[in-house]
Design a protein around this motif. Structure first.
Motif, PDB file in Angstrom:
ATOM      1  N   PRO A  96     -12.005 -27.885  22.276  1.00 47.26           N
ATOM      2  CA  PRO A  96     -11.191 -29.037  22.693  1.00 47.26           C
ATOM      3  C   PRO A  96      -9.781 -29.046  22.114  1.00 47.26           C
ATOM      4  O   PRO A  96      -8.832 -29.443  22.811  1.00 47.26           O
ATOM      5  CB  PRO A  96     -12.008 -30.240  22.196  1.00 47.26           C
ATOM      6  CG  PRO A  96     -13.412 -29.745  22.175  1.00 47.26           C
ATOM      7  CD  PRO A  96     -13.331 -28.303  21.798  1.00 47.26           C
ATOM      8  N   ASN A  97      -9.629 -28.631  20.853  1.00 50.72           N
ATOM      9  CA  ASN A  97      -8.318 -28.718  20.216  1.00 50.72           C
ATOM     10  C   ASN A  97      -7.532 -27.408  20.297  1.00 50.72           C
ATOM     11  O   ASN A  97      -6.521 -27.241  19.616  1.00 50.72           O
ATOM     12  CB  ASN A  97      -8.471 -29.128  18.750  1.00 50.72           C
ATOM     13  CG  ASN A  97      -7.243 -29.846  18.222  1.00 50.72           C
ATOM     14  OD1 ASN A  97      -6.640 -30.646  18.920  1.00 50.72           O
ATOM     15  ND2 ASN A  97      -6.872 -29.558  16.987  1.00 50.72           N
ATOM     16  N   ALA A  98      -7.988 -26.477  21.148  1.00 53.57           N
ATOM     17  CA  ALA A  98      -7.361 -25.151  21.195  1.00 53.57           C
ATOM     18  C   ALA A  98      -5.923 -25.197  21.695  1.00 53.57           C
ATOM     19  O   ALA A  98      -5.126 -24.311  21.370  1.00 53.57           O
ATOM     20  CB  ALA A  98      -8.186 -24.212  22.078  1.00 53.57           C
ATOM     21  N   LEU A  99      -5.576 -26.206  22.490  1.00 53.41           N
ATOM     22  CA  LEU A  99      -4.242 -26.269  23.091  1.00 53.41           C
ATOM     23  C   LEU A  99      -3.305 -27.234  22.372  1.00 53.41           C
ATOM     24  O   LEU A  99      -2.193 -27.486  22.854  1.00 53.41           O
ATOM     25  CB  LEU A  99      -4.351 -26.676  24.562  1.00 53.41           C
ATOM     26  CG  LEU A  99      -5.151 -25.730  25.460  1.00 53.41           C
ATOM     27  CD1 LEU A  99      -5.289 -26.316  26.858  1.00 53.41           C
ATOM     28  CD2 LEU A  99      -4.488 -24.364  25.527  1.00 53.41           C
ATOM     29  N   ALA A 100      -3.755 -27.767  21.239  1.00 51.73           N
ATOM     30  CA  ALA A 100      -2.929 -28.749  20.529  1.00 51.73           C
ATOM     31  C   ALA A 100      -1.581 -28.158  20.135  1.00 51.73           C
ATOM     32  O   ALA A 100      -0.533 -28.804  20.275  1.00 51.73           O
ATOM     33  CB  ALA A 100      -3.669 -29.266  19.305  1.00 51.73           C
ATOM     34  N   GLY A 101      -1.584 -26.914  19.649  1.00 50.88           N
ATOM     35  CA  GLY A 101      -0.324 -26.287  19.251  1.00 50.88           C
ATOM     36  C   GLY A 101       0.606 -26.058  20.424  1.00 50.88           C
ATOM     37  O   GLY A 101       1.828 -26.244  20.308  1.00 50.88           O
ATOM     38  N   LEU A 102       0.043 -25.676  21.568  1.00 57.98           N
ATOM     39  CA  LEU A 102       0.864 -25.403  22.746  1.00 57.98           C
ATOM     40  C   LEU A 102       1.521 -26.671  23.275  1.00 57.98           C
ATOM     41  O   LEU A 102       2.660 -26.633  23.755  1.00 57.98           O
ATOM     42  CB  LEU A 102       0.004 -24.765  23.838  1.00 57.98           C
ATOM     43  CG  LEU A 102       0.670 -24.514  25.193  1.00 57.98           C
ATOM     44  CD1 LEU A 102       1.776 -23.471  25.058  1.00 57.98           C
ATOM     45  CD2 LEU A 102      -0.370 -24.063  26.228  1.00 57.98           C
ATOM     46  N   LEU A 103       0.818 -27.788  23.181  1.00 56.87           N
ATOM     47  CA  LEU A 103       1.296 -29.027  23.801  1.00 56.87           C
ATOM     48  C   LEU A 103       1.930 -29.987  22.807  1.00 56.87           C
ATOM     49  O   LEU A 103       2.222 -31.143  23.165  1.00 56.87           O
ATOM     50  CB  LEU A 103       0.124 -29.725  24.513  1.00 56.87           C
ATOM     51  CG  LEU A 103      -0.532 -28.901  25.630  1.00 56.87           C
ATOM     52  CD1 LEU A 103      -1.735 -29.643  26.198  1.00 56.87           C
ATOM     53  CD2 LEU A 103       0.469 -28.595  26.734  1.00 56.87           C
ATOM     54  N   THR A 104       2.142 -29.547  21.583  1.00 55.02           N
ATOM     55  CA  THR A 104       2.754 -30.433  20.587  1.00 55.02           C
ATOM     56  C   THR A 104       4.193 -30.769  20.949  1.00 55.02           C
ATOM     57  O   THR A 104       4.630 -31.923  20.837  1.00 55.02           O
ATOM     58  CB  THR A 104       2.698 -29.786  19.190  1.00 55.02           C
ATOM     59  OG1 THR A 104       1.334 -29.594  18.826  1.00 55.02           O
ATOM     60  CG2 THR A 104       3.389 -30.662  18.162  1.00 55.02           C
ATOM     61  N   LYS A 105       4.921 -29.773  21.386  1.00 59.45           N
ATOM     62  CA  LYS A 105       6.323 -29.997  21.724  1.00 59.45           C
ATOM     63  C   LYS A 105       6.426 -30.854  22.979  1.00 59.45           C
ATOM     64  O   LYS A 105       5.800 -30.584  23.996  1.00 59.45           O
ATOM     65  CB  LYS A 105       7.035 -28.665  21.949  1.00 59.45           C
ATOM     66  CG  LYS A 105       8.528 -28.802  22.188  1.00 59.45           C
ATOM     67  CD  LYS A 105       9.182 -27.432  22.343  1.00 59.45           C
ATOM     68  CE  LYS A 105      10.684 -27.570  22.594  1.00 59.45           C
ATOM     69  NZ  LYS A 105      11.333 -26.250  22.780  1.00 59.45           N
ATOM     70  N   THR A 106       7.233 -31.886  22.894  1.00 63.91           N
ATOM     71  CA  THR A 106       7.399 -32.819  24.014  1.00 63.91           C
ATOM     72  C   THR A 106       8.153 -32.169  25.168  1.00 63.91           C
ATOM     73  O   THR A 106       9.108 -31.421  24.954  1.00 63.91           O
ATOM     74  CB  THR A 106       8.158 -34.070  23.556  1.00 63.91           C
ATOM     75  OG1 THR A 106       7.433 -34.681  22.485  1.00 63.91           O
ATOM     76  CG2 THR A 106       8.297 -35.072  24.691  1.00 63.91           C
TER      77      THR A 106
END
Length: 512
Positions: A273-283
């Motif tokens: 579930p949290n695998a994409l957190a880094g990719l989508l952090t930037k607004t």
């Protein structure tokens, strides 16, 4: 049911069997039951919301998500198509349907089984041997050897088309499984796009709340200074501080919703579930589609919607199953044969005198079964009716979804224009109210109302932009837009190893 069995034969029997097979082949052309014909479905000539006098342009469904002009979304779609578990399951069902089709096709051809045996035995009696066994005398009795080899072959001649109808049905089932895979891709890409838009919308709303809270905090500071100077009341200070807290109170809820959308995207791509957190952090901004979107004509969904195509294939399969059930009402013929040879030595097996063979037909006719076969036909016909109604239902649902998406998209664009105008007016009002308050020409209530109205309008404008993107996505899904590239279905997910014959000691018990 017709079975033809044959094996190694003499020249005379080969000729007779060839003639029998030719007769059987001609008989297999017979079939019972209804032949499938695609139903004619009435659909409107135009979408009800299409008021243009010009001919509708065909929908452009290939790679529709790329028109949202967001490289990160394109990347997520690619990853999801490759890793989504629901899509992987749909691929496995395609492989299963293909195997069932190959299995059904194999029933149209002969099957041959070979057998061989070697026996060494001892029996009490005088020394010596006779018959087909090689024996050795001795005080303990007679020892003999016996070798045997044979072939059993069968062929089911499809006299009334039962097997052919089964092949036809499994072919339609395979087509439906492939359409189901495309439907899974349509749903997947739509879900990826919707959740990605949600992530960007929550980021925009959180950023707006923080900007607004910062402005309101500055207003509260100014109000407190005026209070200390005696030109503002304690009520004004309390209202200013309360407005800041109220605005900031909505941020945790939006952050939680954003995290949930990110988690959903991770699972949709087949990852944690949290695998994409880094990719989508930037607004990043909320994706904005290119509009207007051509929707074609209603008849297009009969060819573009994979769920409609799958429903039509299931109707075809159910129709073929009627013929398969009706074939059981008629006589069945089996032709079986075998050839065998025996001897005491390997060389004896090739001698003509040691070869035996048999070949002959058998006939089976249904006489009394208490109406079971007729009931099976009636059940097959009822299932065909269900699939016919399911097809019509899927068409109506598809038409409804497209009509709803067209109307919603058109009306949301009008709403967005009105909200944009409202934001401009409220922004001007908030600026004027703040200026007048600083100069002491108006009360703080005017500033409070103006800032609250501006924040509400700006937040609604962001949500309207999100709704436009969501309705754009919904319209493409409703029209049947999905993955247009190649999809590999032959590769299994689980690859077994060491599956050949091996000692039983290597097998594990269930408790292991």
């Amino acid at each position: 049911m017709i079975r033809i069995a044959f094996g190694a034969e003499t020249p005379l029997s080969s000729a007779r069997t060839l003639a029998a097979l030719m007769i059987a082949g001609s008989l297999s052309a017979c079939a019972v039951g209804p032949d499938y014909a695609k139903p004619v479905i009435d659909v409107p000539s135009r979408w009800s919301n299409d008021k243009s006098a010009q001919s509708p342009k065909p929908a452009e469904l290939a790679g529709w998500w790329k028109k949202l002009r967001d490289p990160t979304l394109d990347r997520l779609v690619d990853e999801a198509v490759a890793g989504n578990l629901d899509v992987a399951s749909a691929k496995a069902r395609v492989r299963e349907a293909r195997a069932s089709y190959n299995q059904a096709t194999g029933a149209l051809f002969p099957s041959i089984d070979g057998s061989a045996s070697a026996t060494r035995s001892q029996s009490a009696g005088a020394a010596g041997g006779r018959g087909g066994a090689e024996s050795y005398g001795g005080s303990s009795g007679r020892i003999s050897n016996s070798l045997r080899a044979g072939l059993d072959a069968s062929w089911e001649v499809d006299l009334f088309g039962s097997n052919q109808r089964n092949v036809e049905a499994t072919r339609y089932s395979l087509d439906a499984a492939e359409d189901d895979l495309r439907a899974a891709l349509v749903t997947l890409i739509g879900d990826i796009a919707v959740n990605y838009v949600d992530v960007r919308s929550y980021q925009a709303r959180i950023a707006l709340a923080r900007r607004t809270a910062a402005t309101q905090r500055e207003t509260a500071r100014l109000t407190r200074a005026k209070f200390e100077a005696g030109s503002a009341s304690r009520v004004d200070v309390a209202n200013a501080d309360g407005q800041v807290a109220s605005t900031e109170a909505g941020i945790p809820t939006q952050e939680a919703a954003m995290a949930q959308a990110i988690h959903r995207l991770g699972v949709l791509t087949g990852r944690a579930p949290n695998a994409l957190a880094g990719l989508l952090t930037k607004t990043a901004p909320v994706p904005s589609p290119r509009l207007p979107l051509p929707a074609g004509v209603p008849a297009d969904i009969l060819l573009s919607r994979p769920d409609v195509l799958a429903a039509e294939r299931r109707l075809a399969e159910a129709t073929a199953r009627i013929g398969e059930a009706e074939a059981a009402l008629y006589p069945s013929i089996s032709l079986t044969g075998n050839v065998a040879t025996s001897g005491v030595r390997l060389g004896d097996l090739a001698k003509n005198s040691s070869i035996s063979w048999s070949f002959g037909p058998s006939l089976s006719v249904p006489v009394f079964n208490a109406g079971q076969l007729r009931a099976a036909v009636a059940a097959a016909q009822a299932r065909r009716d269900q699939q016919f109604l399911a097809l019509h239902s899927s068409v109506l649902v598809a038409l409804e979804e497209v009509e709803n998406a067209i109307v919603a998209l058109a009306q949301e664009r009008i709403r967005y224009g009105k909200l944009s105008e409202a934001v401009r007016n409220y922004r001007e009002a908030a600026g004027l109210a703040r200026t007048l308050f600083e100069s002491g020409s108006t009360s703080f209530i005017e500033v409070l109302d103006a800032e609250r109205s501006l924040y509400s309008a700006e937040d609604a404008l962001i949500q309207s932009r999100v709704n436009i993107a969501a309705q754009y996505i919904a319209l493409n899904k409703a029209l049947g837009g999905g993955w247009s590239g190649a999809v590999e279905t032959a590769k299994p997910v689980v690859v077994d190893s060491n599956t050949g014959p091996r000692p039983a000691a290597f097998l594990r018990t269930p408790s292991q």
